[in-house]
Scaffold this motif. Sequence first.
Motif, mmCIF file in Angstrom:
data_model
loop_
_atom_site.group_PDB
_atom_site.id
_atom_site.type_symbol
_atom_site.label_atom_id
_atom_site.label_comp_id
_atom_site.label_asym_id
_atom_site.label_seq_id
_atom_site.Cartn_x
_atom_site.Cartn_y
_atom_site.Cartn_z
ATOM 1 N N GLN A 35 0.836 -1.204 0.000
ATOM 2 C CA GLN A 35 0.000 0.000 0.000
ATOM 3 C C GLN A 35 0.873 1.256 0.000
ATOM 4 O OE1 GLN A 35 -3.174 0.049 -0.455
ATOM 5 N NE2 GLN A 35 -3.552 2.217 -0.130
ATOM 6 N N SER A 111 -8.124 6.289 -3.464
ATOM 7 C CA SER A 111 -7.213 5.713 -2.472
ATOM 8 C C SER A 111 -6.646 6.743 -1.501
ATOM 9 C CB SER A 111 -6.062 4.998 -3.180
ATOM 10 O OG SER A 111 -5.388 5.889 -4.038
ATOM 11 N N ALA A 112 -6.413 7.973 -1.940
ATOM 12 C CA ALA A 112 -5.801 8.966 -1.062
ATOM 13 C C ALA A 112 -5.953 10.354 -1.657
ATOM 14 C CB ALA A 112 -4.322 8.646 -0.861
ATOM 15 N N SER A 147 0.729 13.409 1.729
ATOM 16 C CA SER A 147 -0.596 12.818 1.881
ATOM 17 C C SER A 147 -0.708 12.265 3.293
ATOM 18 C CB SER A 147 -0.805 11.690 0.856
ATOM 19 O OG SER A 147 -2.050 11.054 1.090
ATOM 20 N N SER A 149 -2.207 9.695 3.984
ATOM 21 C CA SER A 149 -2.170 8.245 3.849
ATOM 22 C C SER A 149 -0.756 7.693 3.701
ATOM 23 C CB SER A 149 -2.991 7.814 2.642
ATOM 24 O OG SER A 149 -4.316 8.279 2.759
#
Length: 166
Positions: A35, A111-112, A147, A149
């Motif tokens: 990820q 996703s982000a 980010s 994430s």
Amino acid sequence: MNTGQSLFSIGALLILSITVLKMNNFILANETVMQDSKLGILAVSLGTSLIEEASKKAFDANTLDNEVDACSLLTNYPLGRGVGEIQDSSQTFNDFDDYDGYHYHYDYLPSAEYDLYCKVYYVASNAPETKVAYRTWNKKMDVIVTSESMQDTVVMSTIYSYWHFR
């Protein structure tokens, strides 16, 4: 089943439980690394796209229509947007240094969400890592991609030099 067999069964179940637990930890660690790698690749892609977009534009607002033969004719500090250029829209920028102070929040991916920050400054030809306070034929752009994430911040740089064919 006697006591020895029971102890043997309990020991076998204990070993099996520990093995399953270790396998789950291994799979979870691999998923986390995968990820982070995917998010990092997306961040590099966004930073590269922004650098390519800026590199397609003129070196300086004063070189849009005419050539320049002295550094003193280039835009002086502070660099950044000119008149009529909108802060949130890089499509309105006409030269490379308009990206100085540019911030873009990218939230189109499921996703982000990413934040891109740009800095543009002059650098000397013999020391491209050093920011100088005077005008030169070389400008450097630093793109910082962050980010919530991601665990790391991606920092990319490029140097854009002025040249003109006659």
